[in-house]
Structure formats: C-alpha cells, structure tokens
Motif scaffolding. Structure first.
Motif, mmCIF file in Angstrom:
data_model
loop_
_atom_site.group_PDB
_atom_site.id
_atom_site.type_symbol
_atom_site.label_atom_id
_atom_site.label_comp_id
_atom_site.label_asym_id
_atom_site.label_seq_id
_atom_site.Cartn_x
_atom_site.Cartn_y
_atom_site.Cartn_z
ATOM 1 N N GLU A 281 15.381 13.841 -1.329
ATOM 2 C CA GLU A 281 14.412 12.643 -1.473
ATOM 3 C C GLU A 281 14.759 11.526 -0.797
ATOM 4 N N GLU B 157 12.937 9.267 1.775
ATOM 5 C CA GLU B 157 12.790 7.803 1.698
ATOM 6 C C GLU B 157 13.348 6.945 2.943
ATOM 7 N N ARG C 7 5.264 15.055 0.011
ATOM 8 C CA ARG C 7 6.025 13.980 0.950
ATOM 9 C C ARG C 7 5.119 13.574 1.931
#
Ligand code: SAH
Ligand code: SF4
Ligand code: F3S
Length: 440
Positions: free
Chosen positions: A318, A322, A364
């Motif tokens: 994750e 990001e 995503r």
C-alpha cells in the motif's frame, strides 16, 4: 483461384502505435492487390486481425472478436481470415490458434507481415491453412507502400524491437532485439511526408532513445532528432516511447532549441517506488526520474508531460502504491496511462511471489485515476495566461488550436483562416471545462 482485385478487406488493430502503423502497412499491401476497404468485417472477403498481447485483456478482446467471425465464415467459406502481430508470436501464448480457431486461414507473427501478399496469393491457389511464425526478423522487411488513415499525423519507424527486458513485459519476446533503421531511409520518409502536407510526424520505437546504438556510426537519437528538424517545411516532430534510463540532456537540448520538435514528452515511469522499479528491472531511481522531469520542465517552456503506470506489480505494498500517487501529484502529468499489472507467461514477473489480488489492483487503479482527474482539473487553470504554439484545426465547424500535448483551445471562428497552420495561441480563460483563447 481467388483474384483479390475488387474484393473487400477489413483490418482490425489492437495495441500500440507501432501496431497502428503496421496496420497502415498491411492496408498498403491489401490495396496493392486491388482490394478496397469495407466497414463491416462480416461482409469482407479478407479480414486481418493485427493483435496485441501486452495484457491479458487485449488478448481476450481479440480472441472473442476473431471467434465472432466463425458464423460468417460458415456462410461464406471463401472469406480469408488472417491473424498477425504480437499474439501469435508468443512462445507460450494463452490461445493456440491452430486448435482453437480452425476457421482462421493465415496465422503469422510480427516478423513476416511484409509477406502477407504472397501468403494471400498462396491461399488463393490452394486453400490449406498457413502457419508461419518466424523466430528472427528478416533483414529487408521494409514495407514502402503505406496507406495512412490520418491527414495530419503520420508515423515513421526509427527503431524496431526492444533490449530492455522489463520483468513484466512481453514486448522483447515478440518484437526481437533492437534494430535501428538507416538514417537515409528515415530522412527520405520524413521529407516525403512533409511534402505531402503532414503536420505532425511521430518517430516510433519501443525505446527511441536507443536509436543508433546498433549502427556503430556515431548516430544517436539526439543527433537524429536534430538532423530531421533541419528539413524544410511546416511540420513538427514527436517521438515515442522514451525510457528514463536513455532519455538525456542532449535530447532535452534539441527539444529546447528546435522549434520543429514538439514540446511534449511521453516518459513512462511505471512506479513511484524504488524497490518496485528495481524489481521491474527499470534501472533507474525515482530521484533520477525527478531530475529528468525537472530539467525538461526548466529547459522546455510549457512542456506537456505524459506517462505510463502499472499498479499492482507483484509485492507492491500500500505504501509503494502511495509513492506512485505522490509522484503524480508532484510531477502533474497532462496525461497518465495507467494499467493493472497483467501476468505474461514467459516473463520473469509472472513467477514472482506475492502476486496482488485483482480486487486490490482494481481499487488502486480507480484511486489513481480519481487522483489524476483532480490533478487535471487543476492543470487547466495553470494553462490560463500561457501561450502555446498550436496547429489550428476546424472540428465540426468549431475552430480550435491544438497544443503539442493534444489539448484543445477554443478560438473565435474567424481564426479558421489559419486552418492547418501553426500559430501562437494565448489562453485567456476556461469555458465549460475547456480552454479558450486567441491567436497572438
Ligand atoms: N516501449 C514502451 C511501451 C511498452 S507497452 C515503453 O517502454 O514504455 C506500454 C505500456 O504497457 C508500458 O509502458 C506499461 O506501462 C504497460 N505494460 C507493459 N506490460 C504490462 C503488463 N504485463 N501488465 C500491465 N501493463 C503492462
Ligand atoms: Fe517493454 Fe520495458 Fe521494452 Fe518498454 S522498455 S517495451 S516496457 S521491455
Ligand atoms: Fe502490444 Fe505488441 Fe505493441 S504486444 S503494445 S502490439 S508491441
């Protein structure tokens, strides 16, 4: 024996600009046999599917469209169906055309499209199926009879193949090693296109910045670009794709100095995280990427930037994802082409542990697209007050300036006298989420 004169053809294209251009060559071959185009594949005598295998989705789409022709072929057994391009060129492809699509007549790969005319001749004499996938490109596979669709934009190959072997990518396996075209051939083609009135000429290659490495004559991409921009006439040069490891200051310098080089750059970054980039075998860090972007923005006024992103590469956390969002916010690309990672059999990443679930990839991708939409809105404001050298076009009766990066700027109708010429356009405001301006 079938005579192709006055018969109808239909070409379906999947994939990248390289393939789009290859289809223009295929069209050239079909027309030289005396054939004319027809809109509906089911009514055609010859249907060519020029395929792509970059992601599973592209393959599935092609396969289902080819399958849909089965019932028409049953009605018209004379119909000749050809499958070519990257899909059949794979060693371990998902679809076995031999057994799965028995009604397809000719299956060839990426290295023998120039032979299509003779394969069609062969099949007209004896209806046995042709399977011919060449391992290596043939030396003189230049096709000169190109029939181009577009009247403004034209493609010119400068280098074929790819040596990079990014761990997710199938292209090096289906397009072979890098082969640069001779400078004289490229120059002659660009000159011819300029004389025909094309305004944008896009130099094509999987990695254009590698141009010349295999020629051993001192030629490199920056030199090529600089030499081509000396050609007389009203036109601009674009190029794609660039790789951050080879795109360099010399190219940026030519972009800055030559008015005939378009002020836009497609520089795929793939990920905003160094660890992922390493596993992708991309050979650069985000720091290096930023420095290229910074130099380009500083040197090339009002440059338009675009990129490619893969989300959900094996092991992408994750946090790593990001990092990619952070990069988009920082660079502010005009356009982002984002894809969910797709496993390609035969590539290293296919067997990497920690593959990401489809639902996570999906989430995503959607998040990234939302973020980019927001950035884009903001970018529109950023354009106000700036001046861009545009191609003036009239679309459905509306006059607009087209920036090098492809943005449309609405103009007063009397600017239409400049149609099909380049002019400087000053952006004055935003109307209905579109830019508006005047010729300066
Ligand atoms: N030679 C170009 C284009 C390659 S294909 C380049 O190097 O940029 C175009 C894009 O497809 C790539 O930039 C990458 O973002 C994407 N792509 C390639 N392989 C993929 C895969 N296995 N899954 C998802 N996207 C992929
Ligand atoms: Fe694929 Fe990488 Fe080559 Fe581009 S540079 S075609 S992504 S292997
Ligand atoms: Fe697809 Fe082949 Fe291009 S795999 S992206 S058509 S080189």
């Amino acid at each position: 024996m079938m005579n192709y004169k006055d018969k109808k053809y239909h070409v379906v294209t999947y994939g990248c600009q390289m393939n789009v251009h290859e289809s223009e060559k295929i069209t050239g071959i079909l027309q030289s046999l005396g054939m004319t185009s027809i809109d509906k594949p089911e009514l055609a005598d010859v249907v060519v599917f020029n395929t792509c295998c970059i992601r599973e989705g592209a393959e599935d789409r092609a396969f289902s469209n080819i399958s849909a022709l089965k019932k028409y072929k049953a009605k018209n057994p004379e119909m000749v169906i050809v499958v070519c391009g990257c899909m059949p060129q794979q060693k371990q492809g998902k679809y076995d055309f031999k057994t799965k699509l028995p009604f397809v007549d000719i299956v060839i790969g990426t290295h023998n499209i120039n032979m299509l005319g003779s394969y069609l001749q062969q099949i007209s004499e004896n209806r046995s199926r042709i399977f011919e996938i060449l391992e290596q490109p043939v030396d003189s596979c230049e096709i000169t009879n190109v029939v181009r669709d577009d009247k403004i934009n034209a493609y010119v190959n400068i280098i074929y193949g790819c040596n990079k072997f990014c761990t997710y990518c199938i292209v090096p396996y289906v397009r072979g090693r890098e082969r640069s075209r001779a400078y004289e051939d490229i120059e002659a083609e660009v000159k011819e296109l300029v004389n025909k009135g094309y305004r944008y000429i896009t130099l094509l290659g999987q990695n254009v910045n590698s141009y010349g490495k295999d020629l051993n004559n001192g030629m490199d991409f920056a030199t090529l670009l600089s030499k081509l921009s000396q050609i007389e006439g009203e036109f601009k040069l674009k190029f794609m794709t660039s790789h951050p490891i080879d795109f360099n200051k010399n190219v940026i310098k030519v972009m800055k100095q030559q008015p005939k080089v378009a002020k836009c750059l497609h520089l795929p970054v793939q990920s905003g995280n160094d660890e992922i980039l390493f596993k992708m075998n991309r050979h650069y860090t985000i720091k290096h990427y930023y420095s290229l972007i910074k130099t380009t923005k500083r040197q090339v006024k009002n440059v338009s930037l675009s990129t490619d992103i893969i989300v959900g590469f094996p092991n992408e956390s994750e946090q790593a994802f990001e990092d990619t969002i952070k990069l988009l916010k920082k660079v502010k690309f005009d356009q982002v082409f984002a894809f969910m990672y797709s496993k390609r059999t035969g590539t290293p990443a296919c067997t990497f542990p920690d593959q990401i679930e489809e639902s996570v990839k999906n989430r995503r991708l959607n998040k990234l697209l939302r973020e980019q939409k927001f950035i884009n809105k903001h970018l529109l404001n950023y354009c106000v007050g700036k001046t861009y050298n545009c191609l003036i076009i009239v679309k459905n009766g509306v006059t607009m300036g087209l920036t090098d990066g492809g943005r449309e700027i609405y103009l007063p109708n009397d600017s239409g006298v400049m149609e099909n010429h380049f002019a400087n356009v000053k952006v004055e405001g935003i109307r209905n989420h579109k830019l508006s301006g005047v010729i300066k």
